[in-house]
Design a protein around this motif. Structure first.
Motif, PDB file in Angstrom:
ATOM      1  N   THR A 140      43.574  24.844  46.887  1.00 56.71           N
ATOM      2  CA  THR A 140      43.762  24.803  48.333  1.00 56.71           C
ATOM      3  C   THR A 140      45.147  24.267  48.651  1.00 56.71           C
ATOM      4  O   THR A 140      45.564  23.244  48.111  1.00 56.71           O
ATOM      5  N   CYS A 141      45.832  24.988  49.516  1.00 65.03           N
ATOM      6  CA  CYS A 141      47.152  24.578  49.977  1.00 65.03           C
ATOM      7  C   CYS A 141      47.121  24.684  51.495  1.00 65.03           C
ATOM      8  O   CYS A 141      47.222  25.784  52.046  1.00 65.03           O
ATOM      9  N   GLY A 142      46.937  23.558  52.159  1.00 73.47           N
ATOM     10  CA  GLY A 142      46.755  23.597  53.604  1.00 73.47           C
ATOM     11  C   GLY A 142      45.416  24.243  53.911  1.00 73.47           C
ATOM     12  O   GLY A 142      44.384  23.829  53.396  1.00 73.47           O
ATOM     13  N   GLU A 143      45.442  25.287  54.700  1.00 72.98           N
ATOM     14  CA  GLU A 143      44.207  25.985  55.045  1.00 72.98           C
ATOM     15  C   GLU A 143      43.980  27.236  54.201  1.00 72.98           C
ATOM     16  O   GLU A 143      42.999  27.941  54.388  1.00 72.98           O
ATOM     17  N   ILE A 144      44.882  27.504  53.282  1.00 79.16           N
ATOM     18  CA  ILE A 144      44.785  28.699  52.447  1.00 79.16           C
ATOM     19  C   ILE A 144      44.200  28.321  51.090  1.00 79.16           C
ATOM     20  O   ILE A 144      44.577  27.310  50.500  1.00 79.16           O
ATOM     21  N   ARG A 145      43.261  29.147  50.609  1.00 77.67           N
ATOM     22  CA  ARG A 145      42.669  28.931  49.286  1.00 77.67           C
ATOM     23  C   ARG A 145      43.081  30.083  48.375  1.00 77.67           C
ATOM     24  O   ARG A 145      42.963  31.250  48.745  1.00 77.67           O
ATOM     25  N   TYR A 146      43.566  29.726  47.201  1.00 75.50           N
ATOM     26  CA  TYR A 146      44.022  30.720  46.233  1.00 75.50           C
ATOM     27  C   TYR A 146      43.076  30.778  45.036  1.00 75.50           C
ATOM     28  O   TYR A 146      42.546  29.750  44.617  1.00 75.50           O
ATOM     29  N   ARG A 147      42.903  31.970  44.486  1.00 83.10           N
ATOM     30  CA  ARG A 147      42.155  32.145  43.246  1.00 83.10           C
ATOM     31  C   ARG A 147      43.151  32.138  42.094  1.00 83.10           C
ATOM     32  O   ARG A 147      44.184  32.794  42.161  1.00 83.10           O
ATOM     33  N   ARG A 148      42.803  31.413  41.019  1.00 80.20           N
ATOM     34  CA  ARG A 148      43.625  31.383  39.808  1.00 80.20           C
ATOM     35  C   ARG A 148      42.709  31.649  38.624  1.00 80.20           C
ATOM     36  O   ARG A 148      41.674  31.009  38.465  1.00 80.20           O
ATOM     37  N   TYR A 149      43.080  32.615  37.811  1.00 80.91           N
ATOM     38  CA  TYR A 149      42.276  33.035  36.667  1.00 80.91           C
ATOM     39  C   TYR A 149      42.927  32.547  35.376  1.00 80.91           C
ATOM     40  O   TYR A 149      44.140  32.671  35.202  1.00 80.91           O
ATOM     41  N   THR A 150      42.114  32.037  34.454  1.00 80.43           N
ATOM     42  CA  THR A 150      42.599  31.569  33.160  1.00 80.43           C
ATOM     43  C   THR A 150      42.731  32.757  32.203  1.00 80.43           C
ATOM     44  O   THR A 150      42.126  33.817  32.447  1.00 80.43           O
ATOM     45  N   PRO A 151      43.470  32.582  31.115  1.00 77.75           N
ATOM     46  CA  PRO A 151      43.546  33.661  30.121  1.00 77.75           C
ATOM     47  C   PRO A 151      42.165  34.054  29.587  1.00 77.75           C
ATOM     48  O   PRO A 151      41.909  35.232  29.329  1.00 77.75           O
ATOM     49  N   GLU A 152      41.272  33.081  29.437  1.00 76.25           N
ATOM     50  CA  GLU A 152      39.921  33.370  28.968  1.00 76.25           C
ATOM     51  C   GLU A 152      39.169  34.255  29.963  1.00 76.25           C
ATOM     52  O   GLU A 152      38.421  35.154  29.578  1.00 76.25           O
ATOM     53  N   GLN A 153      39.367  33.993  31.248  1.00 73.04           N
ATOM     54  CA  GLN A 153      38.726  34.819  32.271  1.00 73.04           C
ATOM     55  C   GLN A 153      39.300  36.234  32.278  1.00 73.04           C
ATOM     56  O   GLN A 153      38.559  37.194  32.473  1.00 73.04           O
ATOM     57  N   ILE A 154      40.586  36.356  32.036  1.00 73.52           N
ATOM     58  CA  ILE A 154      41.209  37.680  31.960  1.00 73.52           C
ATOM     59  C   ILE A 154      40.562  38.473  30.823  1.00 73.52           C
ATOM     60  O   ILE A 154      40.199  39.644  30.990  1.00 73.52           O
ATOM     61  N   THR A 155      40.389  37.815  29.679  1.00 71.59           N
ATOM     62  CA  THR A 155      39.751  38.465  28.524  1.00 71.59           C
ATOM     63  C   THR A 155      38.330  38.883  28.871  1.00 71.59           C
ATOM     64  O   THR A 155      37.905  40.001  28.548  1.00 71.59           O
ATOM     65  N   GLU A 156      37.592  38.003  29.532  1.00 69.63           N
ATOM     66  CA  GLU A 156      36.213  38.308  29.941  1.00 69.63           C
ATOM     67  C   GLU A 156      36.169  39.496  30.908  1.00 69.63           C
ATOM     68  O   GLU A 156      35.345  40.399  30.765  1.00 69.63           O
ATOM     69  N   ILE A 157      37.069  39.515  31.876  1.00 66.99           N
ATOM     70  CA  ILE A 157      37.101  40.593  32.869  1.00 66.99           C
ATOM     71  C   ILE A 157      37.464  41.923  32.208  1.00 66.99           C
ATOM     72  O   ILE A 157      36.888  42.964  32.533  1.00 66.99           O
ATOM     73  N   LYS A 158      38.397  41.885  31.251  1.00 67.80           N
ATOM     74  CA  LYS A 158      38.751  43.108  30.525  1.00 67.80           C
ATOM     75  C   LYS A 158      37.559  43.623  29.734  1.00 67.80           C
ATOM     76  O   LYS A 158      37.314  44.840  29.688  1.00 67.80           O
TER      77      LYS A 158
END
Length: 83
Positions: free
Chosen positions: A37-55
């Motif tokens: 969270t940065c102010g009122e904006i929320r960002y998604r951040r994916y780890t390398p492990e999640q990238i592997t899982e999504i692939k």
């Protein structure tokens, strides 16, 4: 600190659109990303492990598995690789 990826970068790396990533996340087919969270904006951040899982998830979908089965198989594969 471990490198993480934005939803745009994750989209490019996995072949899913940002909209598809959000949908699969909301429906529980992929792991929840880190939320920053940065102010009122929320960002998604994916780890390398999640990238592997999504692939892996995408690969199983392309093989013809249902969303639920592709998700299960991707999580199983991810757990095996962690050992």
């Amino acid at each position: 600190m471990e490198e993480t990826f934005s939803i745009a970068d994750t989209s490019k790396l996995t072949g899913f659109t940002p909209r598809q990533l959000r949908s699969h996340e909301e429906r529980g087919f992929i792991s929840l990303p880190i939320r920053i969270t940065c102010g009122e904006i929320r960002y998604r951040r994916y780890t390398p492990e999640q990238i592997t899982e999504i692939k892996a998830f995408k690969g199983f979908l392309e093989e013809g598995y249902t969303l639920a089965m592709a998700s299960t198989k991707a999580l199983e594969k991810s757990k095996k690789e962690d050992k």
